[in-house]
Design a protein around this motif. Structure first.
Motif, mmCIF file in Angstrom:
data_model
loop_
_atom_site.group_PDB
_atom_site.id
_atom_site.type_symbol
_atom_site.label_atom_id
_atom_site.label_comp_id
_atom_site.label_asym_id
_atom_site.label_seq_id
_atom_site.Cartn_x
_atom_site.Cartn_y
_atom_site.Cartn_z
ATOM 1 N N CYS A 284 1.144 -1.147 0.034
ATOM 2 C CA CYS A 284 -0.404 -0.447 -0.152
ATOM 3 C C CYS A 284 1.086 1.086 -0.106
ATOM 4 O O CYS A 284 1.973 0.906 -0.064
ATOM 5 N N CYS A 287 3.329 1.250 3.402
ATOM 6 C CA CYS A 287 4.485 0.392 2.750
ATOM 7 C C CYS A 287 5.083 1.221 2.027
ATOM 8 O O CYS A 287 6.641 0.888 2.296
ATOM 9 N N CYS A 371 3.078 -2.083 8.322
ATOM 10 C CA CYS A 371 2.009 -1.555 8.547
ATOM 11 C C CYS A 371 0.403 -1.724 8.384
ATOM 12 O O CYS A 371 -0.300 -2.275 9.360
ATOM 13 N N CYS A 374 -2.567 -1.470 5.799
ATOM 14 C CA CYS A 374 -2.559 -3.325 5.708
ATOM 15 C C CYS A 374 -1.296 -4.837 5.755
ATOM 16 O O CYS A 374 -2.240 -5.642 6.072
HETATM 17 ZN ZN LIG Z 1 0.909 -1.084 3.639
#
Ligand SMILES: [Zn+2]
Length: 380
Positions: A284, A287, A371, A374
């Motif tokens: 994501c 990240c 994260c 996510c």
């Molecule tokens: Zn993420």
């Protein structure tokens, strides 16, 4: 994929095959990422590819190959045909245009569909299927500045079904060096009504709506995403605004919660990038951002403020090229997400550096377990 018996297999015109001096077959064009070279010591694959010209049914094509190469079994030829289709080199010459596309749309998109066909590496009977899929798509676009205006133009010209545009600004003179969607006659007008007029004039087969509102919180963004104008959920978000400063963070969390793929993009001086994200597929935005921080070596002391390494000015160094390329890259990413062409695995940033054109501007990092959005420990 097994080629259907009713197909009339045709090597896509953009993928036309030729024989090399070694007797191999090059197919798919010489564009890196598409083309392939196939060994053909007995010559029958050339008979197959050159015979796949759309004039024969599958059975007739198999007979055509066997007539010149009687040592083959039909299953061999069919298997080769399936492999060519799986690689995206074949289409069905007998496939009709989807009924949802009018003759006028067929003419309008008659140059874009062959490009889809060229870049399509999926087995598909006709690139018109992807164009029809694009017509079914609803996209939310936030920010109608230089980047968003160009992205909006590209999506509307390409035939997205419904584009909903959000902005709260008015057109100012200092916008016009890069916000090419607007004219001097728009000065002082709201960007949304001005953009809607220009976009509708560009393509009246596309539904273009808008809202003059400022996104000032994650909740407001969540509300926008949950309330599409025509009822059908959004298929993608294009975040073309960079204010408020946390808007990307909000978009990442909100799109994750609603399962909506999204694209962001912009420029930092001559460095132009776009990011492609899809919940559950790859890294994501958080990240990727964390990965980028780890990769960069700013030689700052632990805890030292990073802002001096990335100066921000009250003015905005940008021209029609940097904003326009960013908008075009975002539109390309959105089209890839919406049509599957070219095949795209989200979770990366890409772009170019106008100061070093041979500098590879591409970053992809794996999703991070830590994260906050996510990762395995993320809420929800
Ligand atoms: Zn993420």
């Amino acid at each position: 994929m097994a080629v259907e018996p009713l197909w009339k297999p045709r090597v896509k015109p953009e993928h036309a095959a030729y024989r090399t001096v070694d007797g191999n077959i090059r197919i798919g064009s010489v564009v890196f990422g598409i083309g392939a070279e196939i060994k053909d010591p007995d010559g029958w694959l050339w008979t197959l590819t050159s015979g796949a010209d759309g004039s024969r049914t599958v059975d007739a094509l198999v007979r055509h190959v066997l007539s010149g190469h009687p040592q083959l079994r039909p299953a061999h030829v069919r298997d080769a045909l399936d492999q060519l289709a799986d690689a995206g080199f074949l289409e069905n010459a007998a496939a009709g245009r989807p009924p949802t596309l009018s003759p006028r749309e067929a003419e309008r998109y008659s140059r874009g569909v062959p490009l889809l066909r060229w870049m399509d590496l999926s087995p598909r009977a006709s690139a018109w299927e992807a164009q029809a899929r694009l017509k079914e798509a609803t996209v939310l676009l936030i920010g109608l500045g230089g980047v968003g205006g160009v992205a909006a133009q590209a999506l509307v010209a390409s035939g997205v079904g419904h584009l909903h545009c959000v902005d709260s600004d008015v057109v100012a003179l200092s916008n016009l060096n890069r916000q090419v969607l607007y004219r001097e006659s728009d000065l002082g007008a709201g960007k949304v009504p001005a953009a809607l007029a220009h976009l509708r004039a560009l393509n009246s087969d596309v539904t273009v709506t808008g809202a003059e509102t400022r996104v000032s919180s994650a909740d407001e963004l969540a509300h926008l995403l949950a309330d599409p104008p025509a009822g059908a959920p959004y298929d993608a978000l294009l975040l073309c605004a960079d204010q408020p400063p946390d808007i990307r963070r909000w978009a990442n969390a909100v799109c994750r919660a609603r399962g909506v793929p999204w694209v962001d993009g912009g420029y930092r001086g001559p460095l132009i990038t776009a990011g492609v994200y899809s919940p559950g597929r790859g890294a994501c935005w958080e990240c990727l951002r964390a990965g980028e921080f780890d990769r960069r070596d700013l030689r700052l002391a632990p805890g030292q403020d990073e802002s001096p390494a990335s100066p921000r000015m009250p003015w905005n160094p940008v021209n029609a090229v940097t904003a326009g390329v960013a908008g075009s890259l975002m539109a390309h990413a959105a089209l890839a997400l919406l049509t599957g062409i070219p095949p795209t695995e989200p979770g990366f940033r890409f772009g170019l550096n106008l100061m070093a054109l041979d500098d590879v501007t591409y970053s992809r990092f794996p999703p991070r377990a830590d994260c906050p959005v996510c990762g395995t420990g993320a809420a929800g």
